[in-house]
Design a protein around this motif. Structure first.
Motif, PDB file in Angstrom:
ATOM      1  N   PRO A 110       0.794  -1.199   0.130  1.00 39.10           N
ATOM      2  CA  PRO A 110      -0.150   0.024   0.154  1.00 39.10           C
ATOM      3  C   PRO A 110       0.876   1.255  -0.042  1.00 39.10           C
ATOM      4  CG  PRO A 110       0.003  -0.925   2.229  1.00 39.10           C
ATOM      5  CD  PRO A 110       0.768  -1.886   1.440  1.00 39.10           C
ATOM      6  N   THR A 111       0.118   2.408  -0.503  1.00 38.46           N
ATOM      7  CA  THR A 111       0.933   3.739  -0.522  1.00 38.46           C
ATOM      8  C   THR A 111      -0.006   4.696  -0.255  1.00 38.46           C
ATOM      9  OG1 THR A 111       2.365   5.375  -1.945  1.00 38.46           O
ATOM     10  CG2 THR A 111       0.758   3.899  -2.791  1.00 38.46           C
ATOM     11  N   SER A 112       0.374   5.860   0.499  1.00 37.21           N
ATOM     12  CA  SER A 112      -0.433   7.070   0.672  1.00 37.21           C
ATOM     13  C   SER A 112      -0.565   7.762  -0.331  1.00 37.21           C
ATOM     14  CB  SER A 112       0.153   7.514   2.071  1.00 37.21           C
ATOM     15  OG  SER A 112       1.417   8.198   1.747  1.00 37.21           O
ATOM     16  N   THR A 113       0.021   7.646  -1.558  1.00 42.33           N
ATOM     17  CA  THR A 113       0.146   8.302  -2.662  1.00 42.33           C
ATOM     18  C   THR A 113      -0.892   8.476  -3.684  1.00 42.33           C
ATOM     19  OG1 THR A 113       2.587   8.840  -2.440  1.00 42.33           O
ATOM     20  CG2 THR A 113       1.585   9.589  -4.349  1.00 42.33           C
ATOM     21  N   ALA A 114      -1.776   9.181  -3.930  1.00 41.15           N
ATOM     22  CA  ALA A 114      -2.725   9.158  -4.726  1.00 41.15           C
ATOM     23  C   ALA A 114      -2.438   8.475  -6.186  1.00 41.15           C
ATOM     24  CB  ALA A 114      -3.602  10.326  -4.825  1.00 41.15           C
ATOM     25  N   ASP A 115      -1.389   9.172  -6.777  1.00 34.86           N
ATOM     26  CA  ASP A 115      -0.760   8.750  -7.931  1.00 34.86           C
ATOM     27  C   ASP A 115      -0.113   7.341  -7.965  1.00 34.86           C
ATOM     28  OD1 ASP A 115       0.981  11.938  -8.440  1.00 34.86           O
ATOM     29  OD2 ASP A 115      -1.026  11.208  -8.938  1.00 34.86           O
ATOM     30  N   GLY A 116      -0.080   6.731  -6.925  1.00 37.43           N
ATOM     31  CA  GLY A 116       0.406   5.363  -6.859  1.00 37.43           C
ATOM     32  C   GLY A 116      -0.733   4.171  -7.085  1.00 37.43           C
ATOM     33  N   TYR A 117      -2.099   4.881  -7.363  1.00 37.79           N
ATOM     34  CA  TYR A 117      -3.185   4.042  -7.665  1.00 37.79           C
ATOM     35  C   TYR A 117      -3.572   4.356  -9.003  1.00 37.79           C
ATOM     36  CZ  TYR A 117      -3.220   3.130  -2.574  1.00 37.79           C
ATOM     37  OH  TYR A 117      -2.742   2.528  -1.343  1.00 37.79           O
ATOM     38  N   ASP A 118      -4.061   3.147  -9.656  1.00 37.13           N
ATOM     39  CA  ASP A 118      -4.425   3.285 -11.095  1.00 37.13           C
ATOM     40  C   ASP A 118      -6.089   3.063 -11.131  1.00 37.13           C
ATOM     41  OD1 ASP A 118      -1.814   1.457 -10.551  1.00 37.13           O
ATOM     42  OD2 ASP A 118      -1.590   2.722 -12.374  1.00 37.13           O
ATOM     43  N   TYR A 119      -6.785   2.582 -10.237  1.00 35.94           N
ATOM     44  CA  TYR A 119      -8.152   2.319 -10.380  1.00 35.94           C
ATOM     45  C   TYR A 119      -8.766   3.089  -9.428  1.00 35.94           C
ATOM     46  CZ  TYR A 119      -6.442  -1.141 -13.719  1.00 35.94           C
ATOM     47  OH  TYR A 119      -5.721  -1.880 -14.707  1.00 35.94           O
ATOM     48  N   TRP A 120     -10.085   3.769  -9.734  1.00 37.06           N
ATOM     49  CA  TRP A 120     -10.776   4.299  -8.778  1.00 37.06           C
ATOM     50  C   TRP A 120     -12.334   4.192  -8.869  1.00 37.06           C
ATOM     51  CZ3 TRP A 120      -8.566   7.886  -5.219  1.00 37.06           C
ATOM     52  CH2 TRP A 120      -6.999   7.980  -5.273  1.00 37.06           C
ATOM     53  N   GLY A 121     -13.051   4.029  -7.712  1.00 36.38           N
ATOM     54  CA  GLY A 121     -14.210   3.952  -7.747  1.00 36.38           C
ATOM     55  C   GLY A 121     -15.069   5.132  -7.800  1.00 36.38           C
ATOM     56  N   GLN A 122     -16.385   5.034  -7.873  1.00 37.43           N
ATOM     57  CA  GLN A 122     -17.138   6.276  -8.195  1.00 37.43           C
ATOM     58  C   GLN A 122     -17.358   7.254  -7.030  1.00 37.43           C
ATOM     59  OE1 GLN A 122     -18.539   3.549  -7.322  1.00 37.43           O
ATOM     60  NE2 GLN A 122     -19.973   3.779  -5.792  1.00 37.43           N
ATOM     61  N   GLY A 123     -17.084   6.804  -5.797  1.00 38.00           N
ATOM     62  CA  GLY A 123     -17.372   7.571  -4.641  1.00 38.00           C
ATOM     63  C   GLY A 123     -18.554   7.577  -3.669  1.00 38.00           C
ATOM     64  N   THR A 124     -18.355   7.558  -2.537  1.00 33.65           N
ATOM     65  CA  THR A 124     -19.501   7.555  -1.882  1.00 33.65           C
ATOM     66  C   THR A 124     -19.601   8.478  -0.822  1.00 33.65           C
ATOM     67  OG1 THR A 124     -21.139   6.277  -0.338  1.00 33.65           O
ATOM     68  CG2 THR A 124     -18.621   5.953   0.029  1.00 33.65           C
ATOM     69  N   GLN A 125     -20.607   9.428  -0.563  1.00 34.64           N
ATOM     70  CA  GLN A 125     -20.655  10.644   0.209  1.00 34.64           C
ATOM     71  C   GLN A 125     -20.960  10.187   1.808  1.00 34.64           C
ATOM     72  OE1 GLN A 125     -20.601  14.169  -0.787  1.00 34.64           O
ATOM     73  NE2 GLN A 125     -20.513  14.469   1.512  1.00 34.64           N
ATOM     74  N   VAL A 126     -20.106  10.750   2.530  1.00 33.61           N
ATOM     75  CA  VAL A 126     -20.214  10.705   3.847  1.00 33.61           C
ATOM     76  C   VAL A 126     -20.339  12.158   4.462  1.00 33.61           C
ATOM     77  CG1 VAL A 126     -18.986  10.212   6.011  1.00 33.61           C
ATOM     78  CG2 VAL A 126     -18.742   8.647   4.174  1.00 33.61           C
ATOM     79  N   THR A 127     -21.526  12.364   5.344  1.00 30.83           N
ATOM     80  CA  THR A 127     -21.734  13.735   5.814  1.00 30.83           C
ATOM     81  C   THR A 127     -22.056  13.515   7.242  1.00 30.83           C
ATOM     82  OG1 THR A 127     -22.747  14.360   3.568  1.00 30.83           O
ATOM     83  CG2 THR A 127     -23.420  15.599   5.743  1.00 30.83           C
ATOM     84  N   VAL A 128     -21.281  14.143   8.024  1.00 36.60           N
ATOM     85  CA  VAL A 128     -21.417  14.212   9.522  1.00 36.60           C
ATOM     86  C   VAL A 128     -21.748  15.404  10.230  1.00 36.60           C
ATOM     87  CG1 VAL A 128     -19.922  13.836  11.727  1.00 36.60           C
ATOM     88  CG2 VAL A 128     -19.304  12.635   9.616  1.00 36.60           C
ATOM     89  N   SER A 129     -22.894  15.517  10.681  1.00 34.37           N
ATOM     90  CA  SER A 129     -23.454  16.586  11.251  1.00 34.37           C
ATOM     91  C   SER A 129     -23.134  16.915  12.668  1.00 34.37           C
ATOM     92  CB  SER A 129     -25.101  16.532  10.989  1.00 34.37           C
ATOM     93  OG  SER A 129     -25.400  15.640  11.877  1.00 34.37           O
ATOM     94  N   SER A 130     -22.823  18.224  13.183  1.00 35.66           N
ATOM     95  CA  SER A 130     -22.705  18.582  14.211  1.00 35.66           C
ATOM     96  C   SER A 130     -23.559  18.859  15.280  1.00 35.66           C
ATOM     97  CB  SER A 130     -21.658  19.997  14.327  1.00 35.66           C
ATOM     98  OG  SER A 130     -22.619  20.856  13.689  1.00 35.66           O
TER      99      SER A 130
END
Length: 130
Positions: A110-130
């Protein structure tokens, strides 16, 4: 062809928990766990750059976390289901973002660098209310 599908996002109050899932498919994920490419989680809040959250190899021997989530988030995987999870506890409003799953093409570490990844998902929204 690698496909990553995230799920589990939603709206939660501060202090609450959510578990995100990333289901991976493709020939590389049918290999033995020790040889599968690493998978990570990133997030992007409105007006901010995408940032690293956590990553793991499929054997679970190597995991890494952003300092901002250490002790609150846990990355894990189910090799039989080709799924990686992100358990998020003690959520804060600043955790609000679109969370993306990402996979490396071949490398198992694993790596913490975004450039090290080649495939990405579509994303999922996380919303935290105060």
């Amino acid at each position: 062809q690698v496909q990553l599908v995230e799920s589990g996002g939603g709206l939660v109050q501060a202090g609450g928990s959510l578990r995100l899932s990333c289901a991976a498919s493709g020939r590389t994920f049918s290999r033995p766990a020790f040889s599968r490419p690493a998978l990570g989680w990133f997030r992007q809040a409105p007006g901010k750059e995408r940032e690293f959250v956590a990553a793991t190899n499929w054997s679970g021997s190597l995991t890494t976390y952003a300092d901002s989530v250490k002790g609150r988030f846990t990355i894990s995987r189910d090799n039989a289901k080709n799924t990686v999870y992100l358990q998020m506890n003690s959520l804060k409003p600043e955790d609000t973002a679109v969370y993306y799953c990402a996979a490396r093409a071949f490398l198992v570490a694993p790596t913490s660098t975004a450039d090290g990844y080649d495939y990405w998902g579509q994303g999922t929204q996380v919303t935290v209310s105060s």
